[in-house]
Scaffold this motif. Sequence first.
Motif, PDB file in Angstrom:
ATOM      1  N   SER A  83     -94.243 -20.096  59.948  1.00 55.73           N
ATOM      2  CA  SER A  83     -95.051 -19.065  60.607  1.00 55.73           C
ATOM      3  C   SER A  83     -95.724 -18.157  59.574  1.00 55.73           C
ATOM      4  CB  SER A  83     -94.191 -18.228  61.555  1.00 55.73           C
ATOM      5  OG  SER A  83     -93.132 -17.605  60.844  1.00 55.73           O
ATOM      6  N   GLN A  84     -95.026 -17.899  58.449  1.00 60.36           N
ATOM      7  CA  GLN A  84     -95.615 -17.078  57.392  1.00 60.36           C
ATOM      8  C   GLN A  84     -96.759 -17.820  56.701  1.00 60.36           C
ATOM      9  OE1 GLN A  84     -91.524 -16.558  55.701  1.00 60.36           O
ATOM     10  NE2 GLN A  84     -92.187 -14.429  55.358  1.00 60.36           N
ATOM     11  N   PHE A  85     -96.549 -19.128  56.499  1.00 60.91           N
ATOM     12  CA  PHE A  85     -97.614 -19.916  55.873  1.00 60.91           C
ATOM     13  C   PHE A  85     -98.817 -20.052  56.810  1.00 60.91           C
ATOM     14  CE2 PHE A  85     -99.820 -23.855  54.808  1.00 60.91           C
ATOM     15  CZ  PHE A  85    -100.077 -23.634  53.454  1.00 60.91           C
ATOM     16  N   GLU A  86     -98.560 -20.158  58.120  1.00 66.99           N
ATOM     17  CA  GLU A  86     -99.662 -20.271  59.086  1.00 66.99           C
ATOM     18  C   GLU A  86    -100.550 -19.028  59.038  1.00 66.99           C
ATOM     19  OE1 GLU A  86     -97.769 -21.093  62.812  1.00 66.99           O
ATOM     20  OE2 GLU A  86     -98.048 -23.264  62.594  1.00 66.99           O
ATOM     21  N   LYS A  87     -99.937 -17.879  58.803  1.00 71.45           N
ATOM     22  CA  LYS A  87    -100.725 -16.649  58.683  1.00 71.45           C
ATOM     23  C   LYS A  87    -101.617 -16.715  57.443  1.00 71.45           C
ATOM     24  CE  LYS A  87    -100.309 -11.616  58.604  1.00 71.45           C
ATOM     25  NZ  LYS A  87     -99.384 -10.452  58.629  1.00 71.45           N
ATOM     26  N   LEU A  88    -101.039 -17.140  56.334  1.00 68.25           N
ATOM     27  CA  LEU A  88    -101.817 -17.280  55.106  1.00 68.25           C
ATOM     28  C   LEU A  88    -102.935 -18.317  55.305  1.00 68.25           C
ATOM     29  CD1 LEU A  88    -100.555 -17.444  51.487  1.00 68.25           C
ATOM     30  CD2 LEU A  88    -101.918 -19.355  52.338  1.00 68.25           C
ATOM     31  N   TYR A  89    -102.575 -19.421  55.935  1.00 69.88           N
ATOM     32  CA  TYR A  89    -103.522 -20.502  56.212  1.00 69.88           C
ATOM     33  C   TYR A  89    -104.704 -19.976  57.051  1.00 69.88           C
ATOM     34  CZ  TYR A  89    -104.987 -25.129  58.015  1.00 69.88           C
ATOM     35  OH  TYR A  89    -105.682 -26.274  58.344  1.00 69.88           O
ATOM     36  N   ALA A  90    -104.391 -19.204  58.092  1.00 69.59           N
ATOM     37  CA  ALA A  90    -105.422 -18.641  58.964  1.00 69.59           C
ATOM     38  C   ALA A  90    -106.339 -17.684  58.209  1.00 69.59           C
ATOM     39  CB  ALA A  90    -104.779 -17.931  60.149  1.00 69.59           C
ATOM     40  N   ASN A  91    -105.747 -16.875  57.322  1.00 65.41           N
ATOM     41  CA  ASN A  91    -106.524 -15.887  56.566  1.00 65.41           C
ATOM     42  C   ASN A  91    -107.488 -16.532  55.571  1.00 65.41           C
ATOM     43  OD1 ASN A  91    -105.275 -13.789  57.887  1.00 65.41           O
ATOM     44  ND2 ASN A  91    -103.732 -13.459  56.300  1.00 65.41           N
ATOM     45  N   HIS A  92    -107.168 -17.767  55.129  1.00 60.26           N
ATOM     46  CA  HIS A  92    -108.000 -18.430  54.119  1.00 60.26           C
ATOM     47  C   HIS A  92    -108.941 -19.471  54.713  1.00 60.26           C
ATOM     48  CE1 HIS A  92    -105.028 -16.648  51.374  1.00 60.26           C
ATOM     49  NE2 HIS A  92    -105.917 -16.841  50.416  1.00 60.26           N
ATOM     50  N   LEU A  93    -108.906 -19.638  56.035  1.00 57.09           N
ATOM     51  CA  LEU A  93    -109.788 -20.634  56.646  1.00 57.09           C
ATOM     52  C   LEU A  93    -111.244 -20.178  56.581  1.00 57.09           C
ATOM     53  CD1 LEU A  93    -107.985 -21.809  59.914  1.00 57.09           C
ATOM     54  CD2 LEU A  93    -108.483 -23.186  57.896  1.00 57.09           C
ATOM     55  N   ASP A  94    -112.126 -21.122  56.363  1.00 53.61           N
ATOM     56  CA  ASP A  94    -113.565 -20.871  56.428  1.00 53.61           C
ATOM     57  C   ASP A  94    -114.005 -21.194  57.861  1.00 53.61           C
ATOM     58  OD1 ASP A  94    -116.335 -21.005  56.408  1.00 53.61           O
ATOM     59  OD2 ASP A  94    -116.427 -21.794  54.362  1.00 53.61           O
ATOM     60  N   SER A  95    -114.173 -20.152  58.676  1.00 57.32           N
ATOM     61  CA  SER A  95    -114.464 -20.345  60.102  1.00 57.32           C
ATOM     62  C   SER A  95    -115.683 -21.211  60.329  1.00 57.32           C
ATOM     63  CB  SER A  95    -114.658 -18.994  60.790  1.00 57.32           C
ATOM     64  OG  SER A  95    -113.486 -18.219  60.692  1.00 57.32           O
ATOM     65  N   ASN A  96    -116.775 -20.930  59.628  1.00 56.63           N
ATOM     66  CA  ASN A  96    -118.018 -21.689  59.828  1.00 56.63           C
ATOM     67  C   ASN A  96    -117.841 -23.158  59.490  1.00 56.63           C
ATOM     68  OD1 ASN A  96    -119.434 -19.401  60.658  1.00 56.63           O
ATOM     69  ND2 ASN A  96    -119.997 -18.866  58.559  1.00 56.63           N
ATOM     70  N   SER A  97    -117.114 -23.407  58.407  1.00 54.77           N
ATOM     71  CA  SER A  97    -116.880 -24.786  57.988  1.00 54.77           C
ATOM     72  C   SER A  97    -116.033 -25.537  59.024  1.00 54.77           C
ATOM     73  CB  SER A  97    -116.185 -24.797  56.624  1.00 54.77           C
ATOM     74  OG  SER A  97    -115.842 -26.105  56.247  1.00 54.77           O
ATOM     75  N   ILE A  98    -114.989 -24.858  59.512  1.00 58.82           N
ATOM     76  CA  ILE A  98    -114.109 -25.457  60.525  1.00 58.82           C
ATOM     77  C   ILE A  98    -114.894 -25.792  61.785  1.00 58.82           C
ATOM     78  CG2 ILE A  98    -112.240 -24.920  62.146  1.00 58.82           C
ATOM     79  CD1 ILE A  98    -111.088 -25.611  59.541  1.00 58.82           C
ATOM     80  N   LEU A  99    -115.681 -24.829  62.261  1.00 54.25           N
ATOM     81  CA  LEU A  99    -116.437 -25.019  63.501  1.00 54.25           C
ATOM     82  C   LEU A  99    -117.452 -26.141  63.370  1.00 54.25           C
ATOM     83  CD1 LEU A  99    -116.947 -21.252  64.421  1.00 54.25           C
ATOM     84  CD2 LEU A  99    -115.512 -22.887  65.658  1.00 54.25           C
ATOM     85  N   MET A 100    -118.149 -26.192  62.247  1.00 58.38           N
ATOM     86  CA  MET A 100    -119.134 -27.247  62.024  1.00 58.38           C
ATOM     87  C   MET A 100    -118.472 -28.615  61.974  1.00 58.38           C
ATOM     88  SD  MET A 100    -122.237 -28.070  61.765  1.00 58.38           S
ATOM     89  CE  MET A 100    -123.013 -26.461  61.536  1.00 58.38           C
ATOM     90  N   SER A 101    -117.339 -28.677  61.285  1.00 55.36           N
ATOM     91  CA  SER A 101    -116.619 -29.947  61.166  1.00 55.36           C
ATOM     92  C   SER A 101    -116.171 -30.454  62.538  1.00 55.36           C
ATOM     93  CB  SER A 101    -115.399 -29.752  60.254  1.00 55.36           C
ATOM     94  OG  SER A 101    -114.582 -30.890  60.258  1.00 55.36           O
ATOM     95  N   LEU A 102    -115.677 -29.553  63.371  1.00 55.57           N
ATOM     96  CA  LEU A 102    -115.202 -29.949  64.696  1.00 55.57           C
ATOM     97  C   LEU A 102    -116.356 -30.338  65.615  1.00 55.57           C
ATOM     98  CD1 LEU A 102    -112.393 -27.283  65.186  1.00 55.57           C
ATOM     99  CD2 LEU A 102    -112.084 -29.756  65.010  1.00 55.57           C
ATOM    100  N   LYS A 103    -117.489 -29.665  65.470  1.00 53.74           N
ATOM    101  CA  LYS A 103    -118.652 -30.015  66.286  1.00 53.74           C
ATOM    102  C   LYS A 103    -119.135 -31.425  65.956  1.00 53.74           C
ATOM    103  CE  LYS A 103    -120.465 -25.371  67.130  1.00 53.74           C
ATOM    104  NZ  LYS A 103    -121.535 -24.381  66.805  1.00 53.74           N
ATOM    105  N   LEU A 104    -119.101 -31.763  64.680  1.00 50.99           N
ATOM    106  CA  LEU A 104    -119.570 -33.079  64.247  1.00 50.99           C
ATOM    107  C   LEU A 104    -118.581 -34.185  64.594  1.00 50.99           C
ATOM    108  CD1 LEU A 104    -121.039 -32.124  60.738  1.00 50.99           C
ATOM    109  CD2 LEU A 104    -122.329 -32.721  62.806  1.00 50.99           C
ATOM    110  N   SER A 105    -117.305 -33.874  64.444  1.00 53.01           N
ATOM    111  CA  SER A 105    -116.284 -34.913  64.640  1.00 53.01           C
ATOM    112  C   SER A 105    -115.737 -34.956  66.064  1.00 53.01           C
ATOM    113  CB  SER A 105    -115.118 -34.683  63.677  1.00 53.01           C
ATOM    114  OG  SER A 105    -114.426 -33.477  64.009  1.00 53.01           O
ATOM    115  N   ASN A 106    -115.828 -33.829  66.777  1.00 52.29           N
ATOM    116  CA  ASN A 106    -115.214 -33.679  68.107  1.00 52.29           C
ATOM    117  C   ASN A 106    -113.749 -34.111  68.080  1.00 52.29           C
ATOM    118  OD1 ASN A 106    -115.123 -32.984  70.837  1.00 52.29           O
ATOM    119  ND2 ASN A 106    -115.626 -35.058  71.496  1.00 52.29           N
ATOM    120  N   ASN A 107    -113.066 -33.720  67.002  1.00 55.30           N
ATOM    121  CA  ASN A 107    -111.663 -34.075  66.835  1.00 55.30           C
ATOM    122  C   ASN A 107    -110.806 -33.129  67.686  1.00 55.30           C
ATOM    123  OD1 ASN A 107    -109.016 -34.502  65.938  1.00 55.30           O
ATOM    124  ND2 ASN A 107    -109.679 -34.970  63.843  1.00 55.30           N
ATOM    125  N   GLN A 108    -110.517 -33.569  68.916  1.00 54.08           N
ATOM    126  CA  GLN A 108    -109.784 -32.707  69.844  1.00 54.08           C
ATOM    127  C   GLN A 108    -108.322 -32.499  69.428  1.00 54.08           C
ATOM    128  OE1 GLN A 108    -110.913 -31.103  72.921  1.00 54.08           O
ATOM    129  NE2 GLN A 108    -112.811 -31.391  71.774  1.00 54.08           N
TER     130      GLN A 108
END
Length: 452
Positions: A80-105
């Motif tokens: 849970s502590q690592f998930e917080k760190l992971y969330a804080n370092h995510l690139d939101s735009n990159s994540i959203l674009m990747s999911l839009k292209l891949s539709n990886n549900q």
Amino acid sequence: MKNIDKDFENSYGKSILFLGKFHSATKEELELFLDKFDIKYTDILDADVAMSIEGSIISPLEEQIADKAYAKKIPNYKSSQFEKLYANHLDSNSILMSLKLSNNQDRLSRLLQNEHLDNSLFLKLFRMYDWGEDGLFDSSENMEICTLFAKRFYHKKRFDPATFHSPISIFEIAIMSEDADVLEILFSLPDLKIKQSRFRKKRPINIKEALATNTFLNQNTIDRLVRLNDEGVDYFLAQNPIINENIANILLKRENIETKKALSCNENLSDAIFEALLDEDETLINLLYCQKIDLNRFKKIKKLHTNIAANENLSDEVILLLIEKDDLQIQQMLSLNETLKPEFLQELYLLDNPKLFSYLVKNRNLPLEIIKSLYKKKTKEIEIALAKNTSTPKEILQELYNKDEFLINESLALNESMKLEHLQQLQLDPRLMNNLKENQTFTDNILLNLGI
């Protein structure tokens, strides 16, 4: 003291040991994330490990590895502590674009499980979830996503945590949420219906009807609700004080009488809509009871109804005009209206009409000298009314109590200003128990004695 951010920085160019199962990311996804920081993913304890992360469930073998890492004083953190760190370092735009292209549900579902994502990113991801052919709670996958949404946005002081897993949570978020973005996303969800108990008052039965009652909607959501052209949605939207005159006009022109009646109860009705609703008897009654009525609006009313006298939003000028009208029913209703200032109640009293007295003495704003004056008339009707009025002086209540007459006692049992000892005596008469149960003073004392 351990600091996961510092220890993570110290892991650059080294490895992080992962033990156990992680719900919000796969091994491959973690490897891609760590690679940005020149950190390697490993499940083997070696000299290159700079820190370790433990999942919520680990095997006996992994526990042994964790113990060895601890013995080597390698910084250790929960998933849970690592998930917080992971969330804080995510690139939101990159994540959203990747999911839009891949539709990886699958990846989308895992990301939604990270409770440390900020609400903005969570909502963008939630909007991308594919509900398939199933309803919100018709499959385990959909139910899990709804539960994650509810845990973020369902806020109530007292509720059963099981509600998170129930359709009622989504329905009540639509009613209670003050976040316009959350409400806008709810509009696009597969609909669900909620069974309502049999109340006289009509209540929402689906998400869109529930949304229509919410005063925190943005204009986009309001416009989308209007475009549905749905009678149930229109009914609740018509009562919503945030709709503008343009929306009110659209609803008015649909010529649905139930929508018009609902519109007549909207507290922010414009003068133009007010005037348009005056011509129908069914809407006139509501208008005269619900709307703010000043002298300008009053002059436009062609036919009066007694409901106007119960209106709590009358201007002083209108009240005076109503008092002066030779209409006993309106004067009686005005006498009961507790929003009237004492000076207007005095004006009604000075009409010296005995048919108003029993109404006036029910009003808690009636001046003390008038209460005493009317009490001296010693009529049974006035005594019964005074026995129920919480503004009646203590000495008069005492005298009425001493009379020990059932009809008076019925009113006294409802009066929250009565002495507690007198209410306790009145409970000896079983016929008065239902009245006493409605008395806050009496019931609060019972709860206090029970320690509740």
